[in-house]
Design a protein around this motif. Sequence first.
Motif, PDB file in Angstrom:
ATOM      1  N   HIS A 139       0.564  -1.105  -0.088  1.00  0.00           N
ATOM      2  CA  HIS A 139       0.384   0.248   0.262  1.00  0.00           C
ATOM      3  C   HIS A 139       1.171   1.310  -0.225  1.00  0.00           C
ATOM      4  O   HIS A 139       1.559   1.545   1.019  1.00  0.00           O
ATOM      5  CB  HIS A 139      -0.543  -0.247   1.440  1.00  0.00           C
ATOM      6  CG  HIS A 139      -1.998   1.239   1.216  1.00  0.00           C
ATOM      7  ND1 HIS A 139      -2.963   1.259   2.216  1.00  0.00           N
ATOM      8  CD2 HIS A 139      -2.665   1.911   0.541  1.00  0.00           C
ATOM      9  CE1 HIS A 139      -3.180   2.859   2.048  1.00  0.00           C
ATOM     10  NE2 HIS A 139      -3.349   2.565   0.852  1.00  0.00           N
ATOM     11  N   LYS A 140       0.634   1.758  -1.584  1.00  0.00           N
ATOM     12  CA  LYS A 140       1.151   3.379  -1.564  1.00  0.00           C
ATOM     13  C   LYS A 140       0.465   4.039  -1.282  1.00  0.00           C
ATOM     14  O   LYS A 140      -0.321   4.171  -1.410  1.00  0.00           O
ATOM     15  CB  LYS A 140       2.769   3.316  -2.719  1.00  0.00           C
ATOM     16  CG  LYS A 140       3.514   2.282  -2.833  1.00  0.00           C
ATOM     17  CD  LYS A 140       4.001   2.274  -3.965  1.00  0.00           C
ATOM     18  CE  LYS A 140       5.357   1.334  -3.867  1.00  0.00           C
ATOM     19  NZ  LYS A 140       6.207   1.430  -2.780  1.00  0.00           N
ATOM     20  N   ARG A 141       0.891   5.598  -0.258  1.00  0.00           N
ATOM     21  CA  ARG A 141       0.108   6.509  -0.287  1.00  0.00           C
ATOM     22  C   ARG A 141       0.831   8.088  -0.971  1.00  0.00           C
ATOM     23  O   ARG A 141       2.022   7.802  -1.119  1.00  0.00           O
ATOM     24  CB  ARG A 141      -0.101   7.187   0.573  1.00  0.00           C
ATOM     25  CG  ARG A 141      -0.693   6.197   1.816  1.00  0.00           C
ATOM     26  CD  ARG A 141      -0.976   6.326   3.569  1.00  0.00           C
ATOM     27  NE  ARG A 141      -1.861   5.512   4.115  1.00  0.00           N
ATOM     28  CZ  ARG A 141      -1.117   4.743   4.756  1.00  0.00           C
ATOM     29  NH1 ARG A 141      -0.087   4.533   4.583  1.00  0.00           N
ATOM     30  NH2 ARG A 141      -1.656   3.419   5.730  1.00  0.00           N
ATOM     31  N   THR A 142      -0.111   8.514  -1.530  1.00  0.00           N
ATOM     32  CA  THR A 142       1.094  10.356  -1.977  1.00  0.00           C
ATOM     33  C   THR A 142       0.956  10.828  -0.801  1.00  0.00           C
ATOM     34  O   THR A 142       0.566  10.673   0.058  1.00  0.00           O
ATOM     35  CB  THR A 142      -0.775  10.775  -3.048  1.00  0.00           C
ATOM     36  OG1 THR A 142      -1.650  10.891  -2.656  1.00  0.00           O
ATOM     37  CG2 THR A 142      -0.878   9.089  -3.828  1.00  0.00           C
ATOM     38  N   ARG A 143       2.072  11.937  -1.203  1.00  0.00           N
ATOM     39  CA  ARG A 143       1.964  12.583   0.063  1.00  0.00           C
ATOM     40  C   ARG A 143       0.782  14.089  -0.622  1.00  0.00           C
ATOM     41  O   ARG A 143       0.260  14.631  -0.904  1.00  0.00           O
ATOM     42  CB  ARG A 143       3.031  14.093  -0.773  1.00  0.00           C
ATOM     43  CG  ARG A 143       4.348  13.072  -0.872  1.00  0.00           C
ATOM     44  CD  ARG A 143       5.743  13.826  -1.944  1.00  0.00           C
ATOM     45  NE  ARG A 143       5.382  14.742  -2.074  1.00  0.00           N
ATOM     46  CZ  ARG A 143       6.308  16.098  -2.589  1.00  0.00           C
ATOM     47  NH1 ARG A 143       6.522  15.438  -3.536  1.00  0.00           N
ATOM     48  NH2 ARG A 143       5.937  17.147  -2.482  1.00  0.00           N
ATOM     49  N   PRO A 144       0.349  14.277   1.234  1.00  0.00           N
ATOM     50  CA  PRO A 144      -0.445  15.583   0.935  1.00  0.00           C
ATOM     51  C   PRO A 144      -0.526  16.566   0.084  1.00  0.00           C
ATOM     52  O   PRO A 144       0.309  17.353  -0.133  1.00  0.00           O
ATOM     53  CB  PRO A 144      -0.099  16.003   3.123  1.00  0.00           C
ATOM     54  CG  PRO A 144       0.372  14.358   3.313  1.00  0.00           C
ATOM     55  CD  PRO A 144       1.476  14.255   2.327  1.00  0.00           C
ATOM     56  N   TYR A 145      -1.733  17.006  -0.204  1.00  0.00           N
ATOM     57  CA  TYR A 145      -1.784  17.768  -1.767  1.00  0.00           C
ATOM     58  C   TYR A 145      -1.125  17.831  -2.281  1.00  0.00           C
ATOM     59  O   TYR A 145      -0.731  18.691  -3.582  1.00  0.00           O
ATOM     60  CB  TYR A 145      -0.938  19.530  -1.146  1.00  0.00           C
ATOM     61  CG  TYR A 145      -1.905  19.797   0.867  1.00  0.00           C
ATOM     62  CD1 TYR A 145      -3.709  20.149   1.072  1.00  0.00           C
ATOM     63  CD2 TYR A 145      -1.082  19.635   1.785  1.00  0.00           C
ATOM     64  CE1 TYR A 145      -3.950  20.080   1.946  1.00  0.00           C
ATOM     65  CE2 TYR A 145      -1.738  19.799   3.390  1.00  0.00           C
ATOM     66  CZ  TYR A 145      -2.857  20.128   3.490  1.00  0.00           C
ATOM     67  OH  TYR A 145      -4.150  20.370   4.617  1.00  0.00           O
ATOM     68  N   ARG A 146      -1.096  16.451  -2.824  1.00  0.00           N
ATOM     69  CA  ARG A 146      -0.009  15.997  -4.274  1.00  0.00           C
ATOM     70  C   ARG A 146      -1.305  15.279  -4.596  1.00  0.00           C
ATOM     71  O   ARG A 146      -0.853  13.832  -4.679  1.00  0.00           O
ATOM     72  CB  ARG A 146       1.323  15.638  -3.973  1.00  0.00           C
ATOM     73  CG  ARG A 146       1.872  16.843  -3.712  1.00  0.00           C
ATOM     74  CD  ARG A 146       2.345  18.027  -5.063  1.00  0.00           C
ATOM     75  NE  ARG A 146       2.977  17.251  -6.149  1.00  0.00           N
ATOM     76  CZ  ARG A 146       2.828  17.335  -6.695  1.00  0.00           C
ATOM     77  NH1 ARG A 146       2.859  18.803  -6.704  1.00  0.00           N
ATOM     78  NH2 ARG A 146       3.939  17.009  -7.487  1.00  0.00           N
ATOM     79  N   PRO A 147      -2.123  15.556  -5.434  1.00  0.00           N
ATOM     80  CA  PRO A 147      -3.636  14.517  -6.198  1.00  0.00           C
ATOM     81  C   PRO A 147      -2.420  14.235  -7.453  1.00  0.00           C
ATOM     82  O   PRO A 147      -2.567  13.075  -7.870  1.00  0.00           O
ATOM     83  CB  PRO A 147      -4.703  15.285  -5.870  1.00  0.00           C
ATOM     84  CG  PRO A 147      -3.912  16.970  -6.071  1.00  0.00           C
ATOM     85  CD  PRO A 147      -3.021  16.992  -5.522  1.00  0.00           C
ATOM     86  N   GLN A 148      -1.473  15.048  -7.999  1.00  0.00           N
ATOM     87  CA  GLN A 148      -0.976  14.745  -9.572  1.00  0.00           C
ATOM     88  C   GLN A 148      -0.416  13.417  -9.158  1.00  0.00           C
ATOM     89  O   GLN A 148      -0.152  12.962 -10.163  1.00  0.00           O
ATOM     90  CB  GLN A 148       0.287  15.831 -10.068  1.00  0.00           C
ATOM     91  CG  GLN A 148      -0.204  17.247  -9.452  1.00  0.00           C
ATOM     92  CD  GLN A 148      -0.166  18.096  -8.294  1.00  0.00           C
ATOM     93  OE1 GLN A 148      -0.655  17.015  -7.672  1.00  0.00           O
ATOM     94  NE2 GLN A 148      -0.651  19.335  -8.731  1.00  0.00           N
ATOM     95  N   THR A 149       0.147  12.853  -7.717  1.00  0.00           N
ATOM     96  CA  THR A 149       0.787  11.676  -7.953  1.00  0.00           C
ATOM     97  C   THR A 149       0.000  10.682  -8.463  1.00  0.00           C
ATOM     98  O   THR A 149       0.319   9.674  -8.643  1.00  0.00           O
ATOM     99  CB  THR A 149       0.638  11.444  -6.284  1.00  0.00           C
ATOM    100  OG1 THR A 149       2.477  12.628  -6.275  1.00  0.00           O
ATOM    101  CG2 THR A 149       2.133  10.344  -6.063  1.00  0.00           C
ATOM    102  N   ASN A 150      -1.062  10.875  -7.895  1.00  0.00           N
ATOM    103  CA  ASN A 150      -2.581   9.174  -8.292  1.00  0.00           C
ATOM    104  C   ASN A 150      -3.265  10.123  -9.109  1.00  0.00           C
ATOM    105  O   ASN A 150      -4.153   9.685  -9.712  1.00  0.00           O
ATOM    106  CB  ASN A 150      -3.887   9.476  -7.172  1.00  0.00           C
ATOM    107  CG  ASN A 150      -4.079   8.032  -6.886  1.00  0.00           C
ATOM    108  OD1 ASN A 150      -3.279   7.285  -7.156  1.00  0.00           O
ATOM    109  ND2 ASN A 150      -5.045   8.183  -5.835  1.00  0.00           N
ATOM    110  N   GLY A 151      -2.822  10.857 -10.416  1.00  0.00           N
ATOM    111  CA  GLY A 151      -3.064  11.565 -11.596  1.00  0.00           C
ATOM    112  C   GLY A 151      -3.353  10.424 -12.477  1.00  0.00           C
ATOM    113  O   GLY A 151      -5.345  10.916 -12.814  1.00  0.00           O
ATOM    114  N   LYS A 152      -3.343   9.212 -13.145  1.00  0.00           N
ATOM    115  CA  LYS A 152      -4.648   8.188 -13.916  1.00  0.00           C
ATOM    116  C   LYS A 152      -5.599   8.241 -13.796  1.00  0.00           C
ATOM    117  O   LYS A 152      -6.653   7.998 -13.778  1.00  0.00           O
ATOM    118  CB  LYS A 152      -3.865   7.168 -13.543  1.00  0.00           C
ATOM    119  CG  LYS A 152      -1.767   7.604 -14.620  1.00  0.00           C
ATOM    120  CD  LYS A 152      -1.605   5.584 -14.934  1.00  0.00           C
ATOM    121  CE  LYS A 152      -0.538   5.996 -15.749  1.00  0.00           C
ATOM    122  NZ  LYS A 152       1.201   6.911 -15.090  1.00  0.00           N
ATOM    123  N   VAL A 153      -6.254   8.297 -12.124  1.00  0.00           N
ATOM    124  CA  VAL A 153      -7.413   7.954 -11.482  1.00  0.00           C
ATOM    125  C   VAL A 153      -8.267   9.269 -11.594  1.00  0.00           C
ATOM    126  O   VAL A 153      -9.494  10.018 -11.979  1.00  0.00           O
ATOM    127  CB  VAL A 153      -7.614   7.412  -9.878  1.00  0.00           C
ATOM    128  CG1 VAL A 153      -6.807   7.748  -9.232  1.00  0.00           C
ATOM    129  CG2 VAL A 153      -8.877   6.512  -9.950  1.00  0.00           C
TER     130      VAL A 153
END
Length: 318
Positions: free
Chosen positions: A244-258
Motif C-alpha cells: 500500500h502506497k500513499r500520495t504526499r499530502p496536497y499532491r493529487p498529481q501523484t495519483n493522476g491516472k485515476v
Amino acid sequence: MSHGNATLSPRGRLMLARCVVEDGWPLRRAAERFQVSATTAARWAGRYRCGGVAAMSDRSSRPHRCPTRTPTRTERRIIKIRLLRRWGPARIGYLLGLNPSTVHRVLRRYRLARLSWLDRGTGRVIRRYEWPTPGDLVHVDIKKLGRISAGGGHRFTDRATSKSNAGRSRPGYAYLHNAVDDHSRLAYSEILTDEKKETAAAFWTRANAYFAGCGITVRRVLTDNGGCYVSQLFAAALGDQISHKRTRPYRPQTNGKVERFNRTLLNEWAYAHPYATEADRVAAFADWLHDYNHHRGHTALGGQPPASRVTNLSGQYN
C-alpha cells in the motif's frame, strides 16, 4: 556542408587554391581543371591568401546581424511573464502588443516547456511514468457526485426548477469508488452510498477479484490519505501480498491516472447527457464503463482501448 567526396571538398579547395597561389596557374586554367567557374576559383584562392589551410573549411551560413530579431529586452519580458503567470503565447502577445507567433518562437528558442507539460500549482515539469506490466500498480480513489433530484437537474430543466426540486427531495451524494490499473488503464468502478472504511474495504475486495478474473495480479495499490484508506480495515482487505502506497499530502498529481479517469467519467458519462432522473444516469453507467474498457480509444495507449493491454480480459474482442 559539402560531401566528403565532392570535387570541392576542403581537400579539393586546398588543391585548387595552391595551384593558383603557389604554382601560379591562371584562374581560368584552374577553374577548368577542377570543373568550377572562374569566380569560384578566385574566391577560394582569395580565402587561401587570407587564412591559409584553415580558411578552406565550410563557414556558418548564420548572418552576422539580424535587424528584425526580437530585442533582448522584449525576450526577457516574455520569459518573465511565462514563468510568473504561466500564460500561453496568445495572452503574452496581447499584453505586450506582439504577434503570438513571435512569442511562440521566443519560447521555443529558449526551450521553455509547454504549458500542458507543467504542473499548474508549482510550474514544474510533470514527471510521467508507467509501470511495465498490469497489476504492478493500481490507482484507487473516490469521486463524490451530487445526485439528480426528482424531476431532473438543471441540465434537464431550468436552474430555478432544479433548485426547487433539490430543496424538496434532498437528493444527497453518490460516491464513485474507482480503481485504475497503471499499465493498461483498465478501470473497475462502483457507485456506492458513502466513503466509510467498511465500504472502501469491501470495494477493494471486489475490485481485486475483478482484476484477478482478468488475469491481473495486483502487487501495489496507490491511494490518497483519506480516512478510509489509512484504516486497519482497508489494510486487512489488501492483505500481505499487496503493498500500500500513499500520495504526499496536497499532491493529487501523484495519483493522476485515476484523477484523469474521474474527469473522463464526469465528461463522458455523468454530464454527457441531460438525464431526467438519477436512476437513468445510474442505468447508463455500466454500458459506459464497458465502452471505456473495451472500445474507447485511449490517447496514452496509442488510440487503443485498455482491453488491448490485458490479454485475458473477457469480451475484449466484442
